[in-house]
Design an enzyme around this catalytic site. Structure first.
Site, PDB file in Angstrom:
ATOM      1  N   ASN A 284      20.009  28.199  33.660  1.00  0.00           N
ATOM      2  CA  ASN A 284      19.066  28.145  34.739  1.00  0.00           C
ATOM      3  C   ASN A 284      18.444  29.211  35.076  1.00  0.00           C
ATOM      4  O   ASN A 284      18.854  30.190  35.826  1.00  0.00           O
ATOM      5  CB  ASN A 284      19.891  27.169  35.945  1.00  0.00           C
TER       6      ASN A 284
ATOM      7  N   HIS B 229      14.082  17.625  41.750  1.00  0.00           N
ATOM      8  CA  HIS B 229      15.510  17.539  42.014  1.00  0.00           C
ATOM      9  C   HIS B 229      15.964  16.274  41.391  1.00  0.00           C
ATOM     10  O   HIS B 229      16.932  15.698  41.833  1.00  0.00           O
ATOM     11  CB  HIS B 229      15.608  17.019  43.569  1.00  0.00           C
TER      12      HIS B 229
ATOM     13  N   LEU C 257      19.303  17.271  50.655  1.00  0.00           N
ATOM     14  CA  LEU C 257      18.947  18.191  51.863  1.00  0.00           C
ATOM     15  C   LEU C 257      19.703  19.661  51.691  1.00  0.00           C
ATOM     16  O   LEU C 257      20.811  19.941  51.770  1.00  0.00           O
ATOM     17  CB  LEU C 257      19.407  17.488  53.319  1.00  0.00           C
TER      18      LEU C 257
ATOM     19  N   ASP D 204      18.281  29.154  57.646  1.00  0.00           N
ATOM     20  CA  ASP D 204      19.686  28.679  57.235  1.00  0.00           C
ATOM     21  C   ASP D 204      19.885  27.650  58.511  1.00  0.00           C
ATOM     22  O   ASP D 204      19.898  27.850  59.700  1.00  0.00           O
ATOM     23  CB  ASP D 204      20.575  29.883  57.309  1.00  0.00           C
TER      24      ASP D 204
ATOM     25  N   ARG E 189      22.791  26.792  59.199  1.00  0.00           N
ATOM     26  CA  ARG E 189      23.963  27.022  60.312  1.00  0.00           C
ATOM     27  C   ARG E 189      23.351  28.166  61.394  1.00  0.00           C
ATOM     28  O   ARG E 189      23.715  27.815  62.510  1.00  0.00           O
ATOM     29  CB  ARG E 189      24.864  28.004  59.525  1.00  0.00           C
TER      30      ARG E 189
ATOM     31  N   ASN F 137      27.332  19.299  54.196  1.00  0.00           N
ATOM     32  CA  ASN F 137      28.081  20.015  55.206  1.00  0.00           C
ATOM     33  C   ASN F 137      27.703  19.988  56.481  1.00  0.00           C
ATOM     34  O   ASN F 137      28.454  20.452  57.261  1.00  0.00           O
ATOM     35  CB  ASN F 137      28.074  21.448  54.781  1.00  0.00           C
TER      36      ASN F 137
HETATM   37  P1  AMP Z   1      21.466  24.317  48.709  1.00  0.00           P
HETATM   38  O1  AMP Z   1      19.794  24.784  48.562  1.00  0.00           O
HETATM   39  O2  AMP Z   1      21.994  23.032  48.599  1.00  0.00           O
HETATM   40  O3  AMP Z   1      22.179  25.634  48.435  1.00  0.00           O
HETATM   41  O4  AMP Z   1      21.508  24.268  50.531  1.00  0.00           O
HETATM   42  C1  AMP Z   1      21.183  25.400  51.454  1.00  0.00           C
HETATM   43  C2  AMP Z   1      20.994  24.882  52.757  1.00  0.00           C
HETATM   44  O5  AMP Z   1      22.366  24.170  52.953  1.00  0.00           O
HETATM   45  C3  AMP Z   1      20.978  26.147  54.114  1.00  0.00           C
HETATM   46  O6  AMP Z   1      20.332  25.546  54.958  1.00  0.00           O
HETATM   47  C4  AMP Z   1      22.317  26.060  54.540  1.00  0.00           C
HETATM   48  O7  AMP Z   1      22.411  26.610  55.764  1.00  0.00           O
HETATM   49  C5  AMP Z   1      23.033  24.837  54.394  1.00  0.00           C
HETATM   50  N1  AMP Z   1      24.264  24.903  54.349  1.00  0.00           N
HETATM   51  C6  AMP Z   1      25.316  25.204  53.266  1.00  0.00           C
HETATM   52  N2  AMP Z   1      26.371  25.241  53.759  1.00  0.00           N
HETATM   53  C7  AMP Z   1      26.386  24.800  54.906  1.00  0.00           C
HETATM   54  C8  AMP Z   1      27.533  24.590  56.018  1.00  0.00           C
HETATM   55  N3  AMP Z   1      28.849  24.811  55.608  1.00  0.00           N
HETATM   56  N4  AMP Z   1      27.162  24.371  57.389  1.00  0.00           N
HETATM   57  C9  AMP Z   1      25.641  24.211  57.643  1.00  0.00           C
HETATM   58  N5  AMP Z   1      24.824  24.293  56.703  1.00  0.00           N
HETATM   59  C10 AMP Z   1      25.124  24.600  55.331  1.00  0.00           C
END
Ligand code: AMP
Length: 398
Positions: free
Chosen positions: A7, A180, A209, A283, A285, A335
């Site tokens: 990728n 996607h 998401l 993010d 979180r 998550n």
């Molecule tokens: P991805 O593009 O699938 O890697 O997702 C990225 C998004 O997932 C970001 O907004 C991260 O903050 C969120 N994310 C990943 N792991 C967690 C977690 N354990 N708790 C909250 N958000 C998460």
């Protein structure tokens, strides 16, 4: 069969080596900041070995050569020599209307990828460069291109057509393509297998998401509709992208003195959760922490994010005339129980009923027993899907 999945992004390359028998992930790595003085490789194997290493790679070919060295390393490697790699699957973002499925890489398929540069200027050029690097390093290994857009090519014209003058749209390939696709396809197949139902008997809504977000309505295995459009900017609110807005907002911004380039950057890189919450992070979180600390902008960002998802699910429920399962996936979808429960709370009129404990525990099925539609959390695995498709294309041609 050992398959390397590549990728290639704008400054990084992800690689994953699978043994398709038993679908074992042998090793994976990420090479970041290619062609800079601070190129770094993160590498891990199924045996638990792991390392991060500063490397020198001033091209994609040099980066993939370094990946090969790691795969063969006598301490941390998983193969004895490169001839063990029997095929390579490449992630390619855009295959236009022409590519309706994964395809063996031929001159003609490469030309389609080139022709789609204008449709995916940030993604197709590095994808193409990754392909050429592998062709040079593995001249005799068969390769397959797996397109993010291919799964969505089963959409009916009413879903992919924008209501602008048809001749302008057709002449310029302006239409919904969707993205996607590999993720939506993977989680749909997995959900059908967990539910022990045939895909042909199911109506599904898959909600991806992550940093990018999209949602897809799947009608008996065919895509009925999807939220990303001609580009990945349309649809849901994302980490830094605005998703749906009135297109006239762009004219207003232009009249206010923003250049087209400014607007492009604003909508793609400074909007979404980042632009709404104003906490300097996209993010989830960080956003949730800010909401819990009482930050009103962060709360608004989360509310806008959730409401957009609910709107699309309502629309897709209508398009599908009901649905059997709602599937959450990707970083946020997998998550963040709170987002899933806030979305599902608003869908009770459709029969959706979450089991709070299952939702918190992130079980695969998180709805209450004997309720329909079923609500699921299915971790996505685009790399494995690419390996599967690569094997499938090559075995159908041999
Ligand atoms: P991805 O593009 O699938 O890697 O997702 C990225 C998004 O997932 C970001 O907004 C991260 O903050 C969120 N994310 C990943 N792991 C967690 C977690 N354990 N708790 C909250 N958000 C998460």
């Amino acid at each position: 069969m050992k398959i390397l999945v590549v990728n290639a992004g704008s400054s990084s390359i992800k690689f994953t080596l699978f043994e398709t028998k038993g679908e074992v992930l042998l090793a994976k790595g990420l090479i970041e900041r290619i062609n800079t003085p601070s190129t770094v490789m993160h590498f891990s194997t199924h045996k638990g070995q792991k390392f991060d290493q500063d490397i020198s790679a001033n091209s994609y070919e040099a980066a993939i050569s370094q990946a090969c060295l790691a795969l063969m390393d006598k301490n941390t490697g998983v193969i004895g020599n490169l001839s063990e790699i029997e095929a390579i699957g490449h992630r390619v973002v855009h295959g236009g209307a022409a590519m309706t499925a994964a395809s063996k890489l031929t001159k003609a398929v490469k030309q389609v990828i080139l022709d789609c540069f204008a449709l995916a200027p940030l993604h197709n050029p590095p994808n193409y460069e990754g392909i050429e690097a592998c062709e040079s390093l593995f001249p005799n290994v068969p390769m397959v291109a797996v397109f993010d857009t291919a799964f969505h090519q089963t959409m009916p014209p009413a879903s992919y057509t924008y209501a602008i003058p048809l001749d302008v749209a057709q002449k310029n390939q302006i239409r919904r393509y969707g993205f996607h696709g590999t993720s939506h396809n993977y989680v749909a197949i997995k959900a059908a297998s967990v539910l022990k139902r045939r895909m042909e008997d199911l109506k599904l809504i898959t909600v991806h998401l992550g940093n990018g977000c999209s949602i897809t309505a799947i009608n008996h295995g065919r895509v009925e509709d999807t939220s990303m459009g001609m580009t990945p900017l349309e649809g849901l609110v994302m980490g830094t992208r605005c998703g749906d807005i009135d297109p006239a907002v762009i004219f207003v911004l232009r009249r206010l003195g923003y250049t087209l380039d400014d607007v492009d950057k604003m909508l793609n890189k400074a909007s979404g959760l980042l632009g709404l919450a104003g906490i300097g992070s996209n993010d989830m979180r960080d956003l949730i922490k800010a909401v819990d600390e009482g930050n009103p902008r962060a709360k608004l960002a989360l509310d806008v994010f959730v409401l957009r998802i609910v709107k699309y699910i309502g629309a897709y429920a209508a398009e599908l005339n009901g649905f059997d399962a709602l599937i959450f996936t990707a970083g946020i979808g997998e998550n963040v129980p709170r987002i899933r429960s806030q979305v599902c709370e608003k869908l009770e009129f459709l029969g959706v009923k979450l089991d709070a404990a299952r939702n918190k525990a992130r079980e695969m099925i998180i709805s209450c027993d004997d309720t329909s539609p079923v609500v699921m959390v299915v971790p996505t695995n685009e790399e494995l899907m690419i390996a599967r498709e690569t094997e499938c294309v090559l075995s159908s041609q041999s």
